[in-house]
Design an enzyme around this catalytic site. Structure first.
Site, PDB file in Angstrom:
ATOM      1  CE1 TYR A 291      -4.248   1.654   0.584  1.00 61.58           C
ATOM      2  CE2 TYR A 291      -2.881   3.165   1.840  1.00 61.58           C
ATOM      3  CZ  TYR A 291      -4.069   2.872   1.208  1.00 61.58           C
ATOM      4  OH  TYR A 291      -5.089   3.804   1.202  1.00 61.58           O
ATOM      5  CE1 TYR A 341      -5.123   5.358  -1.638  1.00 59.99           C
ATOM      6  CE2 TYR A 341      -6.989   6.843  -1.690  1.00 59.99           C
ATOM      7  CZ  TYR A 341      -6.141   6.019  -0.986  1.00 59.99           C
ATOM      8  OH  TYR A 341      -6.300   5.852   0.365  1.00 59.99           O
TER       9      TYR A 341
END
Length: 382
Positions: A291, A341
């Site tokens: 991440y 994203y």
């Protein structure tokens, strides 16, 4: 073993700055796409998982896809940390026998409908599960970037990390995105000088090119049993292990009060249990989908998940280990900085593509992939 959880289908919309349709529509499209990818009848979906922050309603997703009866439904807190956590819940629901087919989704118009990275004007008590925002707002820390600097600053100072060290991560991810036709930054690599010339977002650490994108789009996964997947279209990707750890005083994007801010206790706990349950350590997998809402998170997670020792991550990056031909290829899709994203979910679909052998930047011979979102980790295999 016939109830071993596998990812049988993946689906996503295009990624853009303006989708031109509602988040509910994006959710319906990506869930439908995951079912089509798997060759699975959506009427048989019996589990649903998404984020607490997702605006799409389960009832409407059922109406849009044709799902008839859901036995298990959950919405997860903690923002992007929920991405890999959804896989933990889906694995548990399937392997326990509670569900036979769980769909996971995240749909966002975070650029066109609202600016996800901009200061909030109010505090929504339903948006987050902790109180850090109430403590931050009076002092002007109102954005994810500001919270990230407060969280990671101690680590960066302690180990002498420079903005050039962070820039090397951004360069790697943008290079990967540049050769991925699905990425928003397809055909647009950057140099370290580009990174250093980009404007400050929060001094003294985060420049514009250290920050993930604001994207519109939707991503979905279909998780079912190994036995059920034998009759489906795609080669199933096994969930070898999936673990979650939520330590004392940890907060969503901030761990200001957790104690030692030079380490990620959540990630360390996950690593111990995941290595035991999956039979392989994160550092020994073929692809690392970590991440990357901000570049410092890569450094801290590399150490937390055992790829290198404490304080060694910047050298690990500088030595070229995260390159596509390195020992730890990092997010060949370009990650959240380069591809899009969607709160980390597009990193999971890339992990699946790598193991199917269908990725744009395919890692030769990839048979295992590590998925990480700080408090959660999963190892996929074929």
């Amino acid at each position: 073993m016939s109830r071993k959880a596998v990812i049988a289908g993946i689906g996503q919309t295009e990624f853009s700055k303006k989708s031109g349709r509602s988040e509910q529509q994006l959710a319906a499209e990506c869930v439908t796409a995951a079912c089509v990818d798997a060759g699975f009848d959506p009427r048989q979906i019996d589990g649903m998982i998404t984020f607490a922050l997702d605006h799409s309603d389960e009832v409407d997703v059922m109406r849009s896809t044709g799902a008839q009866e859901v036995k298990y439904s959950v919405r997860l807190p903690q923002g992007g940390a929920a991405s890999v956590t959804t896989v933990v819940h889906a694995r548990n629901a399937v392997e326990s026998g509670m569900c036979d087919a769980v769909v996971i989704w995240r749909a966002m118009n975070e650029r066109s409908q609202y600016r996800f990275g901009q200061p909030s004007q109010t505090i929504d008590p339903d948006a987050h599960s902790s109180t850090f925002m109430e403590w931050c707002f009076p002092f002007g820390a109102q954005t994810p970037a500001a919270w990230e600097v407060l969280s990671c600053g101690t680590y960066l100072d302690t180990f002498g990390v420079t903005t050039e060290d962070l820039g090397r991560i951004a360069v790697i991810l943008r290079q990967n995105a540049a050769t991925n036709p699905l990425a928003q930054f397809y055909g647009r690599p950057i140099t370290l000088d580009d990174h250093q010339q980009s404007r400050w977002i929060v001094k003294p650490w985060l420049r514009l090119l250290d920050c993930c994108q604001e994207s519109d789009g939707g991503v979905a996964l279909l998780v079912t049993t190994e036995e059920r997947a034998r009759d489906l279209r795609q080669k199933p990707v096994k969930v070898l292990g999936a673990e979650y750890a939520f330590c004392f005083n940890h907060e969503i994007i901030s761990d200001f009060y957790e104690g030692d801010l030079t380490r990620l206790a959540n990630s360390e706990a996950v690593t111990r249990r995941l290595t035991a349950s999956a039979g392989i350590a994160p550092r020994d997998t073929d692809v690392a989908m970590i991440y990357d809402n901000f570049t410092p998170q890569i450094l801290r997670q590399l150490e937390g998940f055992g790829y290198c020792g404490r304080g060694e991550a910047k050298e690990y990056v500088a030595d070229g280990h995260l390159a596509l031909d390195g020992k730890t290829p990092l997010s060949p899709n370009g990650g959240l900085l380069g591809e899009a994203y969607i709160h980390g979910m597009n990193n999971i679909t890339e992990g699946v593509r790598q193991l199917r052998g269908t990725a744009s930047n395919q890692i030769a011979g990839a048979s295992t992939a590590f998925l990480a979102s700080g408090v959660a980790g999963a190892i996929l295999g074929v």
